[in-house]
Scaffold this active site. Structure first.
Site, PDB file in Angstrom:
ATOM      1  N   GLY A  76       4.424  -8.245 -10.974  1.00 32.22           N
ATOM      2  CA  GLY A  76       4.835  -7.691 -12.216  1.00 32.22           C
ATOM      3  C   GLY A  76       6.784  -8.637 -12.891  1.00 32.22           C
ATOM      4  N   GLY A 127       4.369  -2.191 -14.258  1.00 33.27           N
ATOM      5  CA  GLY A 127       3.795  -3.446 -13.824  1.00 33.27           C
ATOM      6  C   GLY A 127       2.594  -2.368 -13.884  1.00 33.27           C
ATOM      7  N   GLU A 136      12.921  -2.692  -8.034  1.00 30.53           N
ATOM      8  CA  GLU A 136      12.086  -1.522  -7.158  1.00 30.53           C
ATOM      9  C   GLU A 136      12.069  -2.047  -5.382  1.00 30.53           C
ATOM     10  OE1 GLU A 136       7.512  -3.595  -8.999  1.00 30.53           O
ATOM     11  OE2 GLU A 136       8.430  -4.699  -8.060  1.00 30.53           O
ATOM     12  N   ASP A 164       0.856  -5.166  -5.437  1.00 27.24           N
ATOM     13  CA  ASP A 164      -0.181  -6.754  -5.043  1.00 27.24           C
ATOM     14  C   ASP A 164      -0.970  -6.981  -4.036  1.00 27.24           C
ATOM     15  OD1 ASP A 164       1.444  -7.740  -8.034  1.00 27.24           O
ATOM     16  OD2 ASP A 164       2.789  -8.068  -6.468  1.00 27.24           O
TER      17      ASP A 164
END
Length: 262
Positions: free
Chosen positions: A105, A34, A111, A92
């Site tokens: 992203g 991201g 992740e 986020d």
């Protein structure tokens, strides 16, 4: 020049630079995906080239891997690393308990795998990502392409009985075609507005056939580094219950990131 960056980009920069200081010689480091995580990768690359930092990075997406190689970081796979000393990533949203929404992203699956295979997870963010309750940002859910519309219907039906305000799921697009993750899957974004019980929701979503993983990171993040546009940084450690304050000065030569400004 650094002075041309917006306050949000300055905040991302100082958070990334402060988090990079947590990386020590010999560490195996999970590298997030991201816009905010990209600043971190650039900072680490600068330390590798200029300070001789010896580290190996495990990227959470193909684009993070590409950037890491470009800035001089040795890239290895998670299976090669086996376990990580630290993962540093963006988010986020994060709440007061450092629970997160991630996946904006499109790399939430990798992740989450990388973060849970780490001794500690550090999130870098600007203050705008902090919320009192998760849910304003759409919650990404990675689903397999086969029968995704059926999975979408099952998700929306399940949300009826959950403590959320909104119950709409939309297919994430990349132009005129569905967005495809590194693992070849699609993403359904859940527009929930507010999540009453994030822990329960995370467990329930993953029981739905067709769902691979969701973007709720519960009890995974240990520390958040919050950057401010004036150079101030807060380091909040959920395990120690501490808040450390720092300030980083902007130097024009520090700005390696003009191409990353949002």
């Amino acid at each position: 020049m650094t002075g041309e960056l917006s306050p949000i980009d300055k905040a991302k920069f100082v958070a990334a630079k402060r988090a990079a200081d947590l990386v020590e010689d010999g560490m195996r480091v999970g590298l997030g995906t991201g816009s905010t995580a990209a600043w971190l990768v650039r900072c680490l690359g600068d330390m590798v080239r200029k300070e001789g930092l010896k580290m190996r990075g495990v990227p959470t997406s193909t684009r993070t891997a590409q950037l890491a190689r470009e800035v001089g970081i040795e890239v290895i796979t998670l299976d090669e690393a086996r376990w990580l000393d630290i993962t540093i990533d963006g988010a986020d949203e994060f709440d007061g308990d450092l629970n997160l929404i991630k996946g904006g992203g499109g790399a939430l699956l990798q992740e989450k795998i990388v973060a849970t295979a780490s001794d500690q997870m550090v999130v870098i963010a600007d203050l705008g990502k902090e919320v009192s309750r998760l849910g304003a940002f759409p919650l990404p859910v990675e689903v397999i392409p086969f029968g995704w519309q059926t999975t979408q219907a099952l998700l929306e039906e399940t949300l009826i009985s959950m403590d959320v305000l909104g119950r709409t799921a939309t297919l994430r697009m990349n132009g005129d075609t569905p967005f495809v993750t590194d693992e070849g899957n699609h993403i359904l974004d859940l527009h929930l507005q507010r999540i009453g019980n994030a822990r329960q929701l995370a467990l329930v979503l993953n029981q739905i056939p067709g769902v691979v993983e969701n973007g709720l990171f519960i009890d995974i993040c240990d520390t958040v580094v919050v950057g401010h546009g004036d150079g101030r940084v807060e380091i909040r450690d959920i395990n120690q219950g501490t808040v450390e304050h720092d300030r980083l000065d902007f130097v024009e030569s520090d700005n390696l990131f003009t191409d990353l400004a949002d």
